[in-house]
Design an enzyme around this catalytic site. Structure first.
Site: not given
Ligand code: PGA
Length: 250
Positions: A10, A12, A97, A99, A167, A173, A212
């Site tokens: 992803n 983003k 997601h 976010e 997740e 992140g 992560s």
């Molecule tokens: P990350 O994000 O691997 O940077 O922690 C995962 C995600 O949001 O899909």
């Protein structure tokens, strides 16, 4: 049931056309041994989906989008429909997601409608679920995730139409990850919910872990029962890292 794993990236809101060179490098590194054992997918920002889909032809790397609107078309300025994403050459779309849930106030009902739209358009819906840090600390993880799965995954989900991504919000992140025992517990719950509602074919629905995932922890995380791959954010931007994560399946 043996489930073919998927490592999905992803991107983003990262990447312009020059980032497609990383996709090219991923294709070069996706050798016969890896192709035999794991599917790969990259979900770039919407303006790159059409170009990425073209660049991925013949590489067997799938292309997905990061969000879609529930309607097929209409007066929704700025939005992109699942049909448009399919027409651009993608095969999947991430919905719900954290976010999107957090910054754009998407509810389970909105996420479910988007997942239905994805399926209607012939895409696989990658439905994301996960608890916040406060919810985990309050011991509410299984309740929260169980409810999200029940409400966000559409009726009649199959291995071809739905992928679930667990997740934990606090792991995205941050460099933090749950213990493998905690991941196993949540993935087992998700599997139970899916099979309970969608029948025994739901044993083949892929349940990805995200948050992560890095080259250094991929092997350990991907070995957890009911973890059928990864949804990777930051470490999917560079081909070397993404391929090193996929290599957990070598
Ligand atoms: P990350 O994000 O691997 O940077 O922690 C995962 C995600 O949001 O899909």
């Amino acid at each position: 049931m043996s489930v073919r794993p998927l490592v999905a990236g992803n991107w983003k809101m990262n990447g312009t056309r020059s980032a497609l060179k990383e996709l090219g490098l991923m294709a070069e590194g996706y050798d016969a041994a890896l192709r035999a054992s794991v599917d790969l997918m990259i979900c770039p920002p919407a303006p790159l989906v059409f170009l990425a889909a073209g660049a991925a032809i013949g590489t067997r790397i799938g292309i997905g989008a990061q969000d879609c609107h529930a309607e097929a078309s209409g007066a929704f300025t700025g939005e992109v429909s699942a049909e448009m994403i399919a027409d651009a050459g993608a095969g999947a779309v991430i919905v719900g997601h954290s976010e999107r849930r957090q910054y754009f106030k998407e509810t389970d009902a909105v996420v479910e409608a988007k997942a239905r739209a994805a399926i209607r358009a012939g895409l696989a819906a990658i439905v994301c679920v996960g608890e916040t840090r406060e919810e985990r600390e309050a011991g509410k993880t299984l309740g929260v995730v169980g409810r999200q799965v029940a409400r966000s995954v559409p009726e009649g989900a199959t291995p071809a139409t739905v992928i679930v991504a667990y997740e934990p919000v606090w792991a995205i992140g941050t460099g933090l990850t749950p213990t493998t025992a905690d991941i196993a517990e949540v993935h087992a719950l998700i599997r139970k919910k899916l099979v309970g509602r969608h029948g025994k074919q739901a044993a083949g629905i892929r349940i990805l872990y995200g948050g992560s995932v890095k080259p250094a922890n991929a092997k350990e995380l991907m070995a957890v029962p009911n973890v059928d791959g990864a949804l990777v954010g930051g470490a999917s931007l560079k081909a070397a890292d993404f391929l090193a994560i996929a290599a957990a399946y070598r």
